[in-house]
Design a protein around this motif. Sequence first.
Motif, PDB file in Angstrom:
ATOM      1  N   PHE A  38      -6.090   4.641   0.289  1.00  0.00           N
ATOM      2  CA  PHE A  38      -4.775   4.136  -0.086  1.00  0.00           C
ATOM      3  C   PHE A  38      -4.798   3.507  -1.479  1.00  0.00           C
ATOM      4  CE2 PHE A  38      -7.171   0.929   2.112  1.00  0.00           C
ATOM      5  CZ  PHE A  38      -6.933  -0.258   1.443  1.00  0.00           C
ATOM      6  N   ALA A  83       0.842  -1.195   0.000  1.00  0.00           N
ATOM      7  CA  ALA A  83       0.000   0.000   0.000  1.00  0.00           C
ATOM      8  C   ALA A  83       0.879   1.246   0.000  1.00  0.00           C
ATOM      9  CB  ALA A  83      -0.917  -0.008   1.218  1.00  0.00           C
ATOM     10  N   ILE A  97      -1.052   6.344   1.697  1.00  0.00           N
ATOM     11  CA  ILE A  97      -2.075   6.180   2.742  1.00  0.00           C
ATOM     12  C   ILE A  97      -2.427   7.546   3.312  1.00  0.00           C
ATOM     13  CG2 ILE A  97      -2.563   5.163   4.988  1.00  0.00           C
ATOM     14  CD1 ILE A  97      -0.731   2.850   4.260  1.00  0.00           C
TER      15      ILE A  97
END
Length: 337
Positions: free
Chosen positions: A40, A28, A31
């Motif tokens: 994200f 990810a 974020i």
Amino acid sequence: MNTYFFATVACGLEAVLAEEIEALGIKARGIKCERGKVIFHATGDPSQLIKLRCADNIYRILAEFQIGPHKSDLTQLAASIDKLHWKRLAFQYSESSSGICASASRRGEHAYSRFDMIKSIEKTLEKHGFKHAPKDADALFIRADIDGQACRISIKLTNAEFRFRGNDRIFLKGGIRPTVAAALVRISKPCKNDVFYDPFCGSGTISNERAAFPARRIMASDMEERAVWTAEKNGRGKVIVFHADATKMPSKSASVDIIVCNPPWNKQIAVGDVQKLYIRFLSEAKRILKPSGRIVLLTDCHEEIARGAEKNGLQLIDMYSLSLHGLHPKVYELTIT
């Protein structure tokens, strides 16, 4: 694959969910926390997202654009929805080829309501062969959120079974949902050598979430027989459940590493003298904790927990402020000074 998502979470626990997303290993990036949401990009396998335990729901973001404040500006919402490939999305994300369920929210000054937004979504998708379906149907769940002039269109990837851990758990009144319990466990920094204890277990939700991580021993107790029976049934052999008063715990002195609990707030579960309960509970908790032990708890009885900590010589740290069902509880950590 680079896909844009957001996950919803109890307001105040966004940072905990963001940390969980980073630890999940889905690569990810970008974020960002908003109120009750974590947004994200997932560059790894998005199927891993179902492993998130602090998230209430997960959404895939389909479009983001600017929209005006006037009712006539809803044509921008309709036009953006009209451009998307709904038949393909329905095939990917729902069990129904024609059912849709729309929801909407808005913040700011607008001449239209969220119901006007829903009507615009449904009317647009009728042209694509979709019709309104009830919330419990296997439909495609579509969400529109407007914050000021920013509009986001998304589809929901999860259902109630995701946040309630299936459909066979029993929940008693006064408890917290599993996703909040998971956040408390994560805040407690679970360790495989922990002796873990929840002395106000209710349905056993917190101890069940702790059972998702290795531990030396996981214990849960309650003074209500129905709660003990429920927690034992929900625990499925992974938790040691027993009957006990939280002010007279049977554990040996200096035998527990971590206590995580949701003590009564004197709201749904009346306890009479909350101050007396908190002072006596913390006295017992201090006795059974190892010198390096900690307590992580959730309560909205702020004066009572502060007084209880002071009376028992415990250091109190205010960690997270939440918004739950119109109340404003906090997550506190207490340690032996």
